[in-house]
Enzyme design. Structure first.
Site, PDB file in Angstrom:
ATOM      1  N   ASN A 103     -42.289   6.388  16.112  1.00  0.00           N
ATOM      2  CA  ASN A 103     -42.111   7.732  15.584  1.00  0.00           C
ATOM      3  C   ASN A 103     -43.413   8.453  15.245  1.00  0.00           C
ATOM      4  O   ASN A 103     -43.463   9.678  15.223  1.00  0.00           O
ATOM      5  CB  ASN A 103     -41.226   7.653  14.331  1.00  0.00           C
ATOM      6  CG  ASN A 103     -41.264   8.913  13.508  1.00  0.00           C
ATOM      7  OD1 ASN A 103     -40.704   9.932  13.892  1.00  0.00           O
ATOM      8  ND2 ASN A 103     -41.945   8.849  12.365  1.00  0.00           N
ATOM      9  N   SER A 155     -40.023  15.582  21.437  1.00  0.00           N
ATOM     10  CA  SER A 155     -39.870  16.914  20.861  1.00  0.00           C
ATOM     11  C   SER A 155     -39.204  17.831  21.875  1.00  0.00           C
ATOM     12  O   SER A 155     -39.198  17.546  23.083  1.00  0.00           O
ATOM     13  CB  SER A 155     -41.249  17.490  20.490  1.00  0.00           C
ATOM     14  OG  SER A 155     -41.158  18.842  20.094  1.00  0.00           O
ATOM     15  N   TYR A 170     -50.094  18.880  22.845  1.00  0.00           N
ATOM     16  CA  TYR A 170     -48.910  18.320  22.194  1.00  0.00           C
ATOM     17  C   TYR A 170     -47.739  18.254  23.163  1.00  0.00           C
ATOM     18  O   TYR A 170     -47.082  17.209  23.309  1.00  0.00           O
ATOM     19  CB  TYR A 170     -48.549  19.158  20.968  1.00  0.00           C
ATOM     20  CG  TYR A 170     -47.319  18.697  20.238  1.00  0.00           C
ATOM     21  CD1 TYR A 170     -47.380  17.622  19.351  1.00  0.00           C
ATOM     22  CD2 TYR A 170     -46.087  19.328  20.423  1.00  0.00           C
ATOM     23  CE1 TYR A 170     -46.251  17.197  18.666  1.00  0.00           C
ATOM     24  CE2 TYR A 170     -44.953  18.915  19.749  1.00  0.00           C
ATOM     25  CZ  TYR A 170     -45.038  17.846  18.867  1.00  0.00           C
ATOM     26  OH  TYR A 170     -43.921  17.423  18.192  1.00  0.00           O
ATOM     27  N   LYS A 174     -45.590  15.040  24.644  1.00  0.00           N
ATOM     28  CA  LYS A 174     -44.160  14.900  24.376  1.00  0.00           C
ATOM     29  C   LYS A 174     -43.357  14.770  25.672  1.00  0.00           C
ATOM     30  O   LYS A 174     -42.382  14.032  25.744  1.00  0.00           O
ATOM     31  CB  LYS A 174     -43.669  16.084  23.539  1.00  0.00           C
ATOM     32  CG  LYS A 174     -44.245  16.070  22.121  1.00  0.00           C
ATOM     33  CD  LYS A 174     -43.832  14.819  21.381  1.00  0.00           C
ATOM     34  CE  LYS A 174     -44.698  14.429  20.247  1.00  0.00           C
ATOM     35  NZ  LYS A 174     -44.277  13.227  19.526  1.00  0.00           N
ATOM     36  N   ILE A 203     -37.905  20.738  12.177  1.00  0.00           N
ATOM     37  CA  ILE A 203     -37.408  19.841  11.137  1.00  0.00           C
ATOM     38  C   ILE A 203     -38.341  19.960   9.938  1.00  0.00           C
ATOM     39  O   ILE A 203     -39.562  20.069  10.097  1.00  0.00           O
ATOM     40  CB  ILE A 203     -37.376  18.367  11.623  1.00  0.00           C
ATOM     41  CG1 ILE A 203     -36.543  18.241  12.907  1.00  0.00           C
ATOM     42  CG2 ILE A 203     -36.818  17.452  10.531  1.00  0.00           C
ATOM     43  CD1 ILE A 203     -35.077  18.541  12.759  1.00  0.00           C
TER      44      ILE A 203
END
Length: 274
Positions: A103, A155, A170, A174, A203
């Site tokens: 994670n 993601s 990023y 992902k 989130i």
């Protein structure tokens, strides 16, 4: 289940009773919520993070409420550190490992591609992709003993959403995690190891603390107007606990025929913003 004796009901609800789960990025956010949820359902938890204080708080909570938690401070970009943490944690629980939740991750630097510093690109790739690889590499030998479940946090960015400007690094990591999980799912199926990916949208976590946005991002941003409430199911981001419930499902035998799959948990946000 309402007619069952309370003790029987508790046993029925403990879907990971007697299993051991390793969680990276366990000191906060989705990792912390998932560690607590799996502990509540009977799992022994190996909690890995670079935040030693956060790990101690997590251990204190789990052991006061549910069961056993081994906190291990480690750098998931450093192979000896990852290997040592896995070895130490698993050996303390009798060399048993059933669930791996890879994670840990960062947003990193948000920048136009032409001005992205190489060291910042590499740092995000190291944490998100290399970290996932090292976590699986050193837990697979233990998972092979009796099979198990691997969950990787990806993601919506890089898989459904491409309109967050400056997120090139990023989003690349992902998307890479999804491909990595699918390759691993086929490779490990013969050992009864399932590998799945969760793709959260917005989130409520502290991942923003790992984000540095360069002012040059404004030069490449294209104005996009979204409807009021970018999460159609409700106005506002989801919670770590909601993601933890998905992790629990994928960790349990209730998802025994699911592997090589990415699951979106974003309140339909990505259907609007993609």
């Amino acid at each position: 289940m309402s007619g069952l004796p309370s003790a029987t009901k508790r046993m029925f609800e403990q879907r990971l009773l007697g299993r051991t789960a390793l969680v990276t990025g366990a000191a906060s956010g989705i990792g912390r919520a998932s560690a607590m949820t799996m502990a509540r359902h009977g799992a022994n938890v190996i909690a890995v993070d670079k935040d030693g204080e956060g790990l101690e708080q997590l251990q204190a909570y789990i052991e006061s409420q549910y069961g056993h938690c081994i906190p291990l401070k480690a750098d998931i970009t450093d192979e000896p550190s990852v290997e040592a943490a896995v070895q130490e944690g698993v050996l303390q629980f009798g060399s048993k490992l059933d669930v791996v939740f890879a994670n840990a991750g960062i947003n990193g630097t948000l920048s136009p591609i032409e001005s992205m510093p190489l060291e910042e690109w590499s740092r995000t790739v190291d944490v998100n992709l290399k970290g996932s690889f090292l976590t699986l590499k050193h837990t697979i030998p233990f998972l092979k003993i009796r099979g198990g479940s691997v969950i990787i946090t990806s993601s919506v960015n890089g898989n459904r959403i491409f309109s967050n400007f400056g997120f090139s690094t990023y989003s690349t990591t992902k998307a890479g995690q999804v491909a990595f999980a699918k390759m691993a799912a086929l490779e490990l199926a013969q050992y009864h190891i399932r590998v799945n990916v969760i793709c959260p949208g917005a989130i409520e976590t502290n991942i923003g603390d790992s984000t540095e946005e360069k002012p040059e991002v404004e030069d490449i941003r294209i104005p996009v107007e979204y409807p009021d409430g970018s999460q159609p199911l409700r106005k506002g981001p989801g919670s770590p606990r909601e993601v933890a419930n998905l992790v629990l499902f994928l960790a349990s035998s209730e998802s025994c025929h699911i592997t090589g799959t990415e699951i979106y948990i974003d309140g339909a946000e990505s259907l609007i913003r993609g």
